[in-house]
Design an enzyme around this catalytic site. Structure first.
Site, PDB file in Angstrom:
ATOM      1  N   LYS A  19       0.837  -1.200   0.000  1.00 44.37           N
ATOM      2  CA  LYS A  19       0.000   0.000   0.000  1.00 44.37           C
ATOM      3  C   LYS A  19       0.874   1.253   0.000  1.00 44.37           C
ATOM      4  O   LYS A  19       0.723   2.143  -0.828  1.00 44.37           O
ATOM      5  CB  LYS A  19      -0.897  -0.012   1.240  1.00 44.37           C
ATOM      6  N   HIS A 703     -13.795   7.407  -7.735  1.00 44.49           N
ATOM      7  CA  HIS A 703     -12.638   6.512  -7.666  1.00 44.49           C
ATOM      8  C   HIS A 703     -11.482   7.001  -8.504  1.00 44.49           C
ATOM      9  O   HIS A 703     -10.441   6.368  -8.571  1.00 44.49           O
ATOM     10  CB  HIS A 703     -13.043   5.098  -8.064  1.00 44.49           C
TER      11      HIS A 703
END
Ligand code: GLN
Ligand code: ZN
Length: 761
Positions: A19, A703
């Site tokens: 991440k 998004h």
């Protein structure tokens, strides 16, 4: 000898290294080489853990920088035209452009993101046309196989199978069958399989979870055609067709007759019907079975004695020499390791198994088969103790909530007045303009907010100082929304780490991890709560913040709640009672919160149910029952509000058309749904079915970092108005804005309000 294996492993990294690396790369703070280095370290670590645990066949190419469906889009060269690809290997930036949209000169919206089967993982949807050509355009599977082999890993490369990959795609025009592209696709798969075999793979796994859904005879014919095509390409390698997420139903005879070397079946509780299929149709001689006895979807310790009995029961048909002991699906859906958790209630720790523990369960069962139970007596004894302690623990039962559920009146899930009367009162109370503007709840979770939260968690910031900080944040976003001219405001959810965790932390019956991260999409992870006992609400959860926010403005501020079905579906749920029972308990807790917000003067309450659709059982025959209790639970919560208080709900990531009647049955006064990525077909359903309540189809996709301009948003809104009557329409983004940057959010909302004004006029 039986072999221990799993279909896939988590890949975000034990400490979410991926991440950080991804986000660093996207922010321009890390080079591609640095990103690749982190990725390689995660793979090395994952493989080492599996080998140390005793896994004989280790999945490879289950890793992904973003998503394995996207990797497959790259592998087969199915890059949509708008990304300006001119053939050749699909590089990092093109990959991320497809996933996240691209900016600047080559500006193009991202590809569609949707739920992977009935999980909370999201994949990128292949965009296909009847003319689609395929060419092998990525080296990833081959490179990762080579990398694993250099490290001495007994590698089992994994590909998403051609049937599943195609069936999960989106064809334009819609009336052309996805599987019509199979013949065009097969040569690329054949080539990939041949290259993996040449690269030294002993087993190659092809994932076909699409076989756990209802399938037509044509689909099954395509399965036969596809796998017949690989018989030669595989050379000396063996092919394993791996299914997951439930039983394979009518596909079983087809699957069992494929010219492959093994099939993988979910034999956990949800796939238990696979055992009946084996009993009914037999199991082909010479075929391997990857027996998914350890549940890959939940975090509960496997009852090893029961699993061993199940495996022994199979041995008549599947001798140990052709048995793989496995998990029911990839371990992608569970966190890494329960041993890193220091703050779980001590009593429940032995009840839990994360990925590392599941590896041990698989390995222990494999040893029990190969060496006899005596060889694993210690592991079995500890397991028995854990199972017994869970079954008899008082932590599981709260008599008060059980009584309340038993005593609920039959109309407890009904609002006091029908919609027409409620909406008249709400109109009067709220006095909104036509096409009212609003947002879905959250605003950017900035570094400042995260820093303050960690400081508060660590005790470095006093509770009072943290409260003041949050009030400052709320006051700030209220002022900004007023300045922009939004009509129904939100407090921005700065106090929430996550929309489910925030509530679970305040409810009894939930446990939380520090590091129990599970990938949701790309770099996004969630930490699902663990529901181990009966659920109750000891005190109000959100009223304080709603009241504060409302005190700062004359405009209505929404109370913001997560719905019971979403809380259930985004948690790891106890499996010792029906899910419906656990969900009703949560519904009562939310109902009390609704009543408290209402009593505090909050005029609009949004109950988010983004996960309602994803809990839908994969097979049609099981769906009505789920929808019945899911809808009931939402209504049970919403009915805590008076008629003059408006209940909104929000849903996203879904195909809603097929559950339209159930959405209508929620009886929410306003429905705010994701829409920007899915086109007008969705709204057609609402029109033709005659939906009469408020509806806000998202006018822009949250998004993507792109900031839509006024003409684009006004165009989106006008398109909505060609389908829906203006007096029902709300104007809002697709979803919450917490993952976006302030500089993306505020201009976009300014444009949205401006677009609404323009269209109103
Ligand atoms: N209210 C939530 C938010 O805005 C809804 C999130 C979601 O739908 N996933 O963040
Ligand atoms: Zn949403």
């Amino acid at each position: 000898m039986a072999l221990a294996t799993i279909p896939g492993y988590p890949r975000i990294g034990k400490r979410r290294e991926l991440k950080r690396a991804l986000e660093g790369y996207w922010a321009g703070k890390r080079s591609a080489a640095e990103l690749e280095e982190v990725a390689a370290a995660i793979r090395r670590d994952n493989w080492a853990s599996q080998m140390a645990a005793g896994i004989d066949l280790v999945p490879v190419n289950d890793f992904s920088l973003y998503d394995t469906m996207l990797d497959t889009i790259a592998l087969v060269g199915a890059v949509p035209e708008r990304f300006g690809w001119d053939g050749g290997p699909v590089g990092l930036d093109l990959l991320f452009a497809m996933a996240r949209g691209s900016l600047g000169e080559t500006s193009a919206p991202a590809m569609d993101l949707t739920k992977w089967f009935d999980t909370n993982y999201h994949y990128l949807v292949p965009e296909l046309t009847p003319e689609q050509r395929f060419t092998l355009s990525s080296e990833k599977p081959f490179a990762e196989l080579a990398e694993a082999r250099v490290q001495g890993v007994p590698a089992k490369p994994v590909l998403i199978g051609p049937i599943t990959w195609l069936l999960l795609g989106k064809m334009t025009p819609h009336d052309v069958e996805l599987l019509a592209l199979l013949d065009a696709l097969l040569p690329v798969y054949t080539e990939a399989i041949a290259r993996l075999a040449a690269g030294g793979a002993e087993w190659i796994e092809l994932d076909e979870p699409a076989l756990a859904l209802d399938r037509t005879p044509d689909d099954l014919a395509a399965v036969r055609r596809a796998y017949a095509a690989f018989a030669e390409a595989k050379g000396g390698a063996k092919l394993l067709v791996q299914t997951a997420y439930g039983h394979v139903g009518e596909a079983y005879p087809t699957l069992a007759a494929l010219p492959v070397d093994g099939i993988g079946l979910d034999l956990s509780r949800r796939g238990r019907k696979n055992l009946d299929l084996i009993a009914e149709h037999g199991f082909p001689e010479g075929m391997w079975l990857a027996a998914g006895v350890v549940d890959g979807r939940n975090v509960w310790t496997n009852e090893l004695a029961a699993s061993l009995e199940l495996l022994r029961g199979l041995q008549e048909r599947v001798p140990a020499e052709r048995l793989m002991v496995s998990t029911s699906c990839s371990l992608l859906h569970v966190p890494y390791d329960v041993r890193t958790e220091k703050d779980l209630p001590a009593e429940i720790v032995p009840w839990l198994a994360f990925a590392e523990q599941k590896l041990a369960e698989v390995a222990t069962l494999t040893r029990a088969i190969n060496e006899g139970e005596a060889a694993v007596a210690e592991e079995f004894a500890a397991n028995r103790a854990a199972i017994d302690s869970a079954a008899s623990s008082p932590l599981r039962r709260n008599p008060a909530v059980r009584q309340r559920l038993a005593d609920l009146p039959a109309d407890a899930d009904r609002r006091a007045l029908p919609y027409a009367e409620r909406s008249a009162r709400q109109r009067e109370r709220l006095a909104l303009p036509p096409l009212p503007t609003t947002t879905i709840g959250s605003f950017p979770q900035t570094g400042e907010i995260r820093t303050a939260r960690s400081a508060a968690d660590a005790g470095a910031l006093s509770p009072e100082a943290y409260e003041r900080f949050l009030e400052g944040q709320i006051a700030d976003v209220i002022a900004r929304q007023e300045a922009l001219g939004l009509d129904v405001l939100v407090h921005g959810e700065p106090e929430r780490n996550d929309m489910v965790q925030y509530f679970g932390e305040q409810l009894d019956g939930f446990a939380f991890t520090h590091n129990g991260w599970v990938q949701s999409y790309g770099s996004r992870c969630v930490r699902p709560p663990i529901i181990y006992g009966d659920v109750t609400r000891p005190h109000p959860m959100t009223v304080r913040w709603a009241r504060f926010a409302q005190s700062r403005t004359e405009k209505p501020v929404k109370g913001m709640l997560t719905g019971p079905v979403t809380i259930l579906n985004w948690s790891f749920v106890r499996d010792d009672q029906p899910r419906a029972t656990t969900c009703r308990q949560i519904a009562l807790a939310i109902r009390d919160e609704v009543a408290d917000l209402d009593a505090a003067g909050i005029a609009v309450i949004q109950i988010d149910e983004p996960a309602l659709r994803e809990g839908l059982p994969l097979r049609f025959a099981d769906q009505a029952e789920y929808l019945r209790w899911a809808v009931e639970c939402f209504r049970l919560a919403a009915a805590g509000a008076r008629p003059e208080t408006q209940i909104q709900t929000h849903m996203c990531y879904s195909e809603f058309g097929e559950i339209f009647p159930d959405i209508a049955a929620l009886d929410a006064d306003v429905l705010l749904i994701e829409h920007a990525r899915s086109g007008e077909e969705l709204l057609e359903v609402f029109r033709t079915e005659g939906y009469d309540k408020g509806i806000g189809p998202g006018v822009y996709d949250v998004h993507s970092p792109r900031v839509p301009d006024v003409p684009e948003l006004a165009g989106a809104l006008r398109a909505i108005l060609t389908v829906l009557p203006a007096d029902q329409v709300w104007v809002n983004p697709d979803c919450g804005l917490k993952t976006r940057k302030p500089e993306e959010v505020w201009p976009a909302l300014e444009h949205m309000v401006e677009a609404a004004r323009e269209v109103r006029e």
